[in-house]
Design an enzyme around this catalytic site. Structure first.
Site, PDB file in Angstrom:
ATOM      1  N   SER A  31      48.128   9.944   5.659  1.00 22.57           N
ATOM      2  CA  SER A  31      48.534   9.162   4.498  1.00 22.57           C
ATOM      3  C   SER A  31      50.041   8.891   4.531  1.00 22.57           C
ATOM      4  CB  SER A  31      48.123   9.889   3.211  1.00 22.57           C
ATOM      5  OG  SER A  31      48.329   9.076   2.080  1.00 22.57           O
ATOM      6  N   ASP A  88      44.603   7.490   8.354  1.00 26.06           N
ATOM      7  CA  ASP A  88      44.558   6.605   7.190  1.00 26.06           C
ATOM      8  C   ASP A  88      45.957   6.415   6.599  1.00 26.06           C
ATOM      9  OD1 ASP A  88      42.623   4.960   6.017  1.00 26.06           O
ATOM     10  OD2 ASP A  88      42.601   6.144   4.185  1.00 26.06           O
ATOM     11  N   HIS A 110      39.633   8.546   1.703  1.00 26.06           N
ATOM     12  CA  HIS A 110      40.961   8.743   2.286  1.00 26.06           C
ATOM     13  C   HIS A 110      40.999  10.055   3.064  1.00 26.06           C
ATOM     14  CE1 HIS A 110      45.111   7.721   2.689  1.00 26.06           C
ATOM     15  NE2 HIS A 110      45.582   8.594   1.826  1.00 26.06           N
TER      16      HIS A 110
END
Length: 340
Positions: free
Chosen positions: A164, A189, A267
């Site tokens: 992330s 991601d 996610h």
């Protein structure tokens, strides 16, 4: 306004909510450069913790201002070195960092350096956390140069993994190192909100390392939908909802786990898939053919062309697709993949 010094220790501390399996990290005020922000102390607020099989649960703190801290640690230059950067509202002790640490130390002998930046990325201050990624990236670049200067690791052999916002930090690390490059960056991601319109200098790109591979699981939501690296993988199409992430799968869980499991479930699948690949490197074959599900219309046949995760070849280029199970173990190997 200026933050009152009397209340600074209280307002600038991290509050950890430990309900559920993935604690939430909150701060009453953000850390940053705004008028009401807690001031950033790079030495204090960005930690580099080394984990090995000799100290799997209590990290050795590496101080880049003190070269002897490396010699005094459990670092062993005979083994590969991995740097992992956790995501927003996480720490090095839970969530993605914990899964990655356990997987690598189960796999073998590694120098696993965890970047702990939780003080600069606590809830609910996402905007400030995004700004701080541009500060943390160059700091990680200093760590890399420090390791290289001591002959501990060569840049070409170094693998940096980020989840992330951590993936974006890895990108800013790469930009700060330029024209030198680490061998590999893996983006799990990579964060999309507030990065989507920043251009190549504002987010992770293929130019940030010799080889960049990206796993997309929440494209268009919390993660980037479009390709960022040399090789981009799209498990289950790369968009929400990932298998096992529908409301029906998580409705019986506690509220805190519901928020983690449903809102950010897709996610989080990125680091779950990758950590599983560490111990099952051949479990995630992927194909150039987007027909990852039999109902998808595509003028091609799904064939296992490459591997997603730890075992991906640095020579691979392009977009790749695969299907996973709804629950762990997520890997399907080659079973049920090839449809005529």
């Amino acid at each position: 306004m200026v933050l009152p010094m009397l209340f600074a220790p209280l307002l600038c501390r991290i509050i950890v909510i430990r309900r559920g399996e993935s604690p939430l990290h909150l701060t009453p005020l953000p850390a940053g450069t705004c008028s009401y922000c807690c001031p950033i102390d790079l030495e204090r607020d960005i930690e580099f913790l080394l984990f090995t099989r000799r100290n799997p649960s209590c990290g050795d703190k590496l101080n880049i201002s003190e070269p002897f801290s490396l010699r005094a640690s459990n670092f062993d230059d005979r083994f590969p070195t991995i740097i992992f950067i956790h995501g927003y509202s996480e720490s090095v002790l839970e969530g993605s960092a914990s899964a990655i640490r356990k997987a690598y130390l189960k796999r073998g002998e590694y120098n696993l350096i965890m970047v702990n930046w939780s003080k600069l990325g606590g809830l609910p201050w996402y905007v400030t956390a995004v700004r701080n990624t541009r500060i943390i990236g160059p700091r990680v670049a200093r760590l890399v140069n420090w390791l290289d200067a001591q002959g501990a690791v060569s840049l070409s052999s170094l693998h940096v993994i980020g989840f992330s916002l951590g993936a974006e930090i890895a990108g800013f690390m790469g930009k700060a190192l330029a024209p030198r490059k680490v061998g590999r960056i893996t983006g799990l991601d990579a964060a999309y909100p507030l990065y989507m319109y920043t251009g190549r200098e504002g987010h992770l790109t293929a130019s940030d390392a010799m080889f960049v591979d990206v796993i997309h699981t929440d494209g268009g939501n919390f993660g980037f939908p479009n390709p960022l690296g040399h090789a981009d993988f799209y498990p289950n199409g790369g968009r929400p909802v990932q298998p096992g992430c529908s409301a029906g799968n998580v409705i019986s869980r506690s509220f805190s786990r519901l928020m983690r499991a449903y809102i950010t479930c897709g996610h989080n699948r990125a680091w779950m898939y990758y950590s599983e690949s560490v111990t099952n490197p051949f479990g995630f074959p992927a194909s150039r053919c987007p027909k990852w599900h039999p109902n998808i219309r595509a003028n091609c046949v799904w064939t296992p062309d490459v591997l997603m995760g730890i075992a991906v070849s640095s020579r691979v280029r392009g977009k790749f697709y695969l299907r996973t199970n709804a629950d762990a173990p997520f890997a399907r190997n080659t079973t049920g993949y090839i449809w005529k």
